[in-house]
Design an enzyme around this catalytic site. Structure first.
Site, PDB file in Angstrom:
ATOM      1  N   GLY A  53       8.132  30.821 -51.116  1.00 38.28           N
ATOM      2  CA  GLY A  53       6.764  30.119 -51.919  1.00 38.28           C
ATOM      3  C   GLY A  53       6.145  28.791 -51.700  1.00 38.28           C
ATOM      4  O   GLY A  53       5.723  28.270 -52.208  1.00 38.28           O
ATOM      5  N   ASP A  74       3.703  37.973 -47.880  1.00 39.26           N
ATOM      6  CA  ASP A  74       5.571  37.810 -47.289  1.00 39.26           C
ATOM      7  C   ASP A  74       5.782  39.783 -47.882  1.00 39.26           C
ATOM      8  O   ASP A  74       5.924  40.654 -48.758  1.00 39.26           O
ATOM      9  CB  ASP A  74       6.123  37.268 -48.158  1.00 39.26           C
ATOM     10  CG  ASP A  74       7.192  37.441 -46.864  1.00 39.26           C
ATOM     11  OD1 ASP A  74       7.633  35.875 -46.657  1.00 39.26           O
ATOM     12  OD2 ASP A  74       7.902  37.834 -47.013  1.00 39.26           O
ATOM     13  N   ASP A  93       4.467  44.753 -45.222  1.00 34.34           N
ATOM     14  CA  ASP A  93       3.985  43.370 -43.938  1.00 34.34           C
ATOM     15  C   ASP A  93       2.585  43.212 -43.416  1.00 34.34           C
ATOM     16  O   ASP A  93       2.289  44.495 -43.502  1.00 34.34           O
ATOM     17  CB  ASP A  93       4.383  44.573 -42.537  1.00 34.34           C
ATOM     18  CG  ASP A  93       4.319  44.422 -41.349  1.00 34.34           C
ATOM     19  OD1 ASP A  93       3.295  42.809 -41.067  1.00 34.34           O
ATOM     20  OD2 ASP A  93       4.755  45.052 -40.347  1.00 34.34           O
ATOM     21  N   LYS A 155       3.906  28.937 -37.064  1.00 33.31           N
ATOM     22  CA  LYS A 155       5.347  29.100 -36.139  1.00 33.31           C
ATOM     23  C   LYS A 155       5.432  29.887 -35.241  1.00 33.31           C
ATOM     24  O   LYS A 155       4.808  31.306 -35.503  1.00 33.31           O
ATOM     25  CB  LYS A 155       6.350  28.897 -37.786  1.00 33.31           C
ATOM     26  CG  LYS A 155       7.314  28.636 -36.713  1.00 33.31           C
ATOM     27  CD  LYS A 155       8.229  28.824 -38.456  1.00 33.31           C
ATOM     28  CE  LYS A 155       8.830  29.267 -39.116  1.00 33.31           C
ATOM     29  NZ  LYS A 155       9.614  28.923 -39.483  1.00 33.31           N
TER      30      LYS A 155
HETATM   31  C1  LIG Z   1      10.965  30.895 -43.251  1.00 31.99           C
HETATM   32  S1  LIG Z   1      10.166  32.166 -44.026  1.00 31.99           S
HETATM   33  C2  LIG Z   1       8.629  31.617 -44.803  1.00 31.99           C
HETATM   34  C3  LIG Z   1       8.768  30.241 -46.284  1.00 31.99           C
HETATM   35  C4  LIG Z   1       7.722  30.055 -46.312  1.00 31.99           C
HETATM   36  N1  LIG Z   1       6.958  29.281 -45.672  1.00 31.99           N
HETATM   37  C5  LIG Z   1       8.146  29.139 -47.823  1.00 31.99           C
HETATM   38  O1  LIG Z   1       8.056  27.715 -47.549  1.00 31.99           O
HETATM   39  O2  LIG Z   1       8.849  29.305 -49.115  1.00 31.99           O
HETATM   40  C6  LIG Z   1       9.489  33.175 -42.828  1.00 31.99           C
HETATM   41  C7  LIG Z   1       8.992  34.190 -43.310  1.00 31.99           C
HETATM   42  O3  LIG Z   1       8.136  35.578 -42.568  1.00 31.99           O
HETATM   43  C8  LIG Z   1       8.516  36.633 -43.437  1.00 31.99           C
HETATM   44  N2  LIG Z   1       7.211  37.415 -42.504  1.00 31.99           N
HETATM   45  C9  LIG Z   1       8.396  38.381 -41.126  1.00 31.99           C
HETATM   46  N3  LIG Z   1       7.056  38.819 -41.075  1.00 31.99           N
HETATM   47  C10 LIG Z   1       6.565  39.666 -42.195  1.00 31.99           C
HETATM   48  C11 LIG Z   1       4.961  40.096 -41.289  1.00 31.99           C
HETATM   49  N4  LIG Z   1       5.472  40.952 -40.525  1.00 31.99           N
HETATM   50  N5  LIG Z   1       4.663  40.099 -42.839  1.00 31.99           N
HETATM   51  C12 LIG Z   1       4.794  39.164 -44.205  1.00 31.99           C
HETATM   52  N6  LIG Z   1       5.866  38.514 -43.769  1.00 31.99           N
HETATM   53  C13 LIG Z   1       6.452  38.449 -42.791  1.00 31.99           C
HETATM   54  C14 LIG Z   1      10.393  36.398 -43.635  1.00 31.99           C
HETATM   55  O4  LIG Z   1       9.580  37.542 -44.975  1.00 31.99           O
HETATM   56  C15 LIG Z   1       9.953  35.253 -44.824  1.00 31.99           C
HETATM   57  O5  LIG Z   1       9.977  34.848 -45.944  1.00 31.99           O
END
Ligand SMILES: C[S@@+](CC[C@H](N)C(=O)[O-])C[C@H]1O[C@@H](n2cnc3c(N)ncnc32)[C@H](O)[C@@H]1O
Length: 199
Positions: A53, A74, A93, A155
């Site tokens: 978050g 997320d 998702d 990203k």
């Molecule tokens: C690097 S973390 C994000 C960190 C966030 N931006 C923060 O500042 O706290 C990447 C996130 O992408 C999420 N993620 C991956 N595939 C996803 C999807 N299909 N739908 C939603 N979230 C997804 C993962 O669960 C993970 O929490």
């Protein structure tokens, strides 16, 4: 004196915790926004891959300044307590048939920000392919639900088709570029694709 990789990681992690952010990733968005001005007060923002978050909290506190709406999606719940009042949290998702329509219903968006990343396996081909899928899906969402003049950051792992996505973004935005923030780990192969001023 050169700053070691470990010192740099510790510096950003400690700073994040002292400022109340759950993850150091906040400083990537801070730098991206300071240099590219993606988000402004009053905006409706979609944050994909939002947990735990930090990007959501920074957007609430510093970018829309509590005035606007952040739809934070997320696979996992946010670890913000409390979740800020501007935030609509959607867990699941982002691209599934159950969740995607809920994101669409909250739009259209002034900005779409995605730090979404797959669980890494250590196999570079698998990881970059999964990252490319996420980046492509966010780009499609933006094509359909980002307002004219809106901005986007996504990203992607380098080697995961980033040139193709950048090419597509150049048709969608007045300006599109790749950007590597200083807060990104030196050994990380992530890069951020930024689109400004949706045509
Ligand atoms: C690097 S973390 C994000 C960190 C966030 N931006 C923060 O500042 O706290 C990447 C996130 O992408 C999420 N993620 C991956 N595939 C996803 C999807 N299909 N739908 C939603 N979230 C997804 C993962 O669960 C993970 O929490």
């Amino acid at each position: 004196m050169a700053v070691s990789r470990r010192d740099k990681a510790d510096f950003y992690t400690k700073k994040a915790h002292s400022e109340g952010y759950p993850a150091r990733s906040v400083y990537k968005l801070e730098e991206i926004n300071q240099t590219h001005k993606l988000i402004k007060p009053g905006d409706t923002v979609l944050d994909v891959g939002a947990a735990p978050g930090s990007w959501t909290l920074y957007t609430h506190r510093c970018l829309i300044k509590g005035n606007g709406k952040i739809v934070s999606c997320d696979l996992n719940p946010l670890s913000l307590d409390p979740v800020p009042p501007t935030v609509i949290e959607i867990t699941g998702d982002a691209f599934s048939k159950e969740i995607r329509p809920r994101l669409v219903a909250e739009g259209p968006y002034d900005a779409i920000i995605s730090d979404a990343a797959p669980m890494t396996t250590g196999n570079r081909i698998v990881d970059t392919t999964r990252s490319e899928y996420l980046a492509e899906q966010v780009t499609i969402l933006a094509e359909e639900h980002l307002k004219p003049h809106g901005n986007m950051v996504i990203k992607i792992f380098q080697g995961g088709g980033e040139q193709e996505i950048l090419k597509k973004m150049r048709t969608m935005f007045a300006k599109a570029k790749a950007f590597k923030p200083k807060a990104s780990r030196d050994d990380s192969f992530e890069i951020f694709l930024i689109g400004l001023d949706r045509k």
